[in-house]
Enzyme design. Sequence first.
Site, mmCIF file in Angstrom:
data_model
loop_
_atom_site.group_PDB
_atom_site.id
_atom_site.type_symbol
_atom_site.label_atom_id
_atom_site.label_comp_id
_atom_site.label_asym_id
_atom_site.label_seq_id
_atom_site.Cartn_x
_atom_site.Cartn_y
_atom_site.Cartn_z
ATOM 1 N N ASN A 1 -54.119 30.569 -8.150
ATOM 2 C CA ASN A 1 -53.647 29.626 -7.135
ATOM 3 C C ASN A 1 -54.722 28.559 -7.036
ATOM 4 O O ASN A 1 -55.806 28.811 -6.523
ATOM 5 C CB ASN A 1 -53.464 30.361 -5.791
ATOM 6 C CG ASN A 1 -53.155 29.396 -4.660
ATOM 7 O OD1 ASN A 1 -52.904 28.207 -4.888
ATOM 8 N ND2 ASN A 1 -53.174 29.889 -3.431
ATOM 9 N N LYS B 1 -54.762 25.903 -5.323
ATOM 10 C CA LYS B 1 -54.872 25.283 -3.987
ATOM 11 C C LYS B 1 -54.958 23.757 -4.136
ATOM 12 O O LYS B 1 -54.344 23.216 -5.042
ATOM 13 C CB LYS B 1 -56.053 25.884 -3.217
ATOM 14 C CG LYS B 1 -55.972 27.415 -3.195
ATOM 15 C CD LYS B 1 -56.899 28.053 -2.211
ATOM 16 C CE LYS B 1 -56.691 29.568 -2.240
ATOM 17 N NZ LYS B 1 -57.491 30.282 -1.252
ATOM 18 N N HIS C 1 -48.344 31.332 1.933
ATOM 19 C CA HIS C 1 -49.790 31.583 1.842
ATOM 20 C C HIS C 1 -50.393 31.454 3.247
ATOM 21 O O HIS C 1 -49.937 30.633 4.044
ATOM 22 C CB HIS C 1 -50.430 30.575 0.881
ATOM 23 C CG HIS C 1 -51.834 30.955 0.535
ATOM 24 N ND1 HIS C 1 -52.889 30.704 1.384
ATOM 25 C CD2 HIS C 1 -52.360 31.585 -0.541
ATOM 26 C CE1 HIS C 1 -54.000 31.175 0.819
ATOM 27 N NE2 HIS C 1 -53.707 31.715 -0.337
ATOM 28 N N GLU D 1 -52.940 30.058 4.250
ATOM 29 C CA GLU D 1 -53.411 28.699 4.565
ATOM 30 C C GLU D 1 -52.250 27.836 5.044
ATOM 31 O O GLU D 1 -52.409 26.984 5.911
ATOM 32 C CB GLU D 1 -54.102 28.094 3.330
ATOM 33 C CG GLU D 1 -55.461 28.746 3.100
ATOM 34 C CD GLU D 1 -55.905 28.794 1.651
ATOM 35 O OE1 GLU D 1 -55.319 28.094 0.801
ATOM 36 O OE2 GLU D 1 -56.854 29.558 1.362
ATOM 37 N N GLU E 1 -52.801 39.510 0.671
ATOM 38 C CA GLU E 1 -54.053 38.759 0.766
ATOM 39 C C GLU E 1 -54.632 38.875 2.171
ATOM 40 O O GLU E 1 -54.229 38.120 3.070
ATOM 41 C CB GLU E 1 -53.801 37.287 0.445
ATOM 42 C CG GLU E 1 -53.243 37.041 -0.937
ATOM 43 C CD GLU E 1 -53.586 35.646 -1.432
ATOM 44 O OE1 GLU E 1 -54.187 35.560 -2.505
ATOM 45 O OE2 GLU E 1 -53.281 34.653 -0.749
ATOM 46 N N GLY F 1 -61.586 33.455 -0.017
ATOM 47 C CA GLY F 1 -62.628 32.438 -0.120
ATOM 48 C C GLY F 1 -63.940 32.832 0.534
ATOM 49 O O GLY F 1 -64.812 31.998 0.741
ATOM 50 N N SER G 1 -60.820 36.815 -3.018
ATOM 51 C CA SER G 1 -62.115 36.920 -3.700
ATOM 52 C C SER G 1 -62.100 37.818 -4.937
ATOM 53 O O SER G 1 -63.093 38.476 -5.251
ATOM 54 C CB SER G 1 -63.208 37.378 -2.724
ATOM 55 O OG SER G 1 -63.364 36.437 -1.684
HETATM 56 P P1 13P Z 1 -59.979 33.309 -3.369
HETATM 57 O O1 13P Z 1 -59.762 34.065 -4.656
HETATM 58 O O2 13P Z 1 -60.694 32.014 -3.553
HETATM 59 O O3 13P Z 1 -60.584 34.176 -2.313
HETATM 60 O O4 13P Z 1 -58.515 32.908 -2.853
HETATM 61 C C1 13P Z 1 -57.545 33.860 -2.758
HETATM 62 C C2 13P Z 1 -56.265 33.204 -2.472
HETATM 63 O O5 13P Z 1 -56.039 32.712 -1.386
HETATM 64 C C3 13P Z 1 -55.266 33.142 -3.555
HETATM 65 O O6 13P Z 1 -54.041 32.724 -3.074
#
Ligand code: 13P
Length: 250
Positions: free
Chosen positions: A9, A11, A94, A96, A166, A172, A212
């Site tokens: 992803n 982002k 997601h 976010e 997640e 992150g 992560s």
């Molecule tokens: P990270 O791997 O950067 O922690 O992000 C995970 C994520 O949100 C994937 O959708």
Amino acid sequence: MRKKIIAGNWKMNMTPSEAVELVNTLKPLVDNDEVDVVFCVPSIDIIPVVEAVKGSNIQVGAENMYFEEKGAYTGEISPAMLTDAGIKYVVLGHSERREYFAETSGTVNKKMLKAFEHGITPIMCCGESLEQREQGVTMDFIRQQVKVGFQGVTAEQAKTAVIAYEPIWAIGTGKTATTQQAQEVCKGIRECIAEIYDESVAEAIRIQYGGSVNAETAPDLFAQPDIDGGLVGGASLKPDFGKIVQYKQG
Ligand code: 13P
């Protein structure tokens, strides 16, 4: 046996020209037919990335989609736009998007139904906050997200879906959930799917872990019985993603 699905992803990273460069770097590194490899990329990168992955094992996904067919929805992207551009997967719900863009399980559900209608496989995200984990309501919260997200989805459609677990506190932060924590929740999600549908759907649906994930943590995570791959953020933008996809050779 469920085929593992390892998705990046991206982002809000990578301009179109950077995206093509990244695909060209990663293409030889993620060459592994044993797993499904998906790059979920920003809308503006979709067309150049679909072009750049031609002839490789990489499939391309979107990071979001609207639930209407077309019309006066300034700034949104429709399912038909995605399929016409060569999109096979879409990340929905997601954390976010839930946190910053007022996405709810209700809107995620509408998007799920629309994605299936257009033959796009949804990667539906769910996951608890640190506060919820500490309060001991992790599974209640996730079950609710899954139940609302899958309302009206048929058993045949659900079999093809992907769910990404997640935990918000692991995204992150460099703090991967322990293998045990990740397996426990993914198993709980599979049980929830069995309750909504039946064992055959629960056996078929693919459940990823995200948060992560890196080249070191991937092998153990992906070896768990209920973890069918990963949704990878930060590490999907680096050559490390190749190691994650080739996790068995590590
Ligand atoms: P990270 O791997 O950067 O922690 O992000 C995970 C994520 O949100 C994937 O959708």
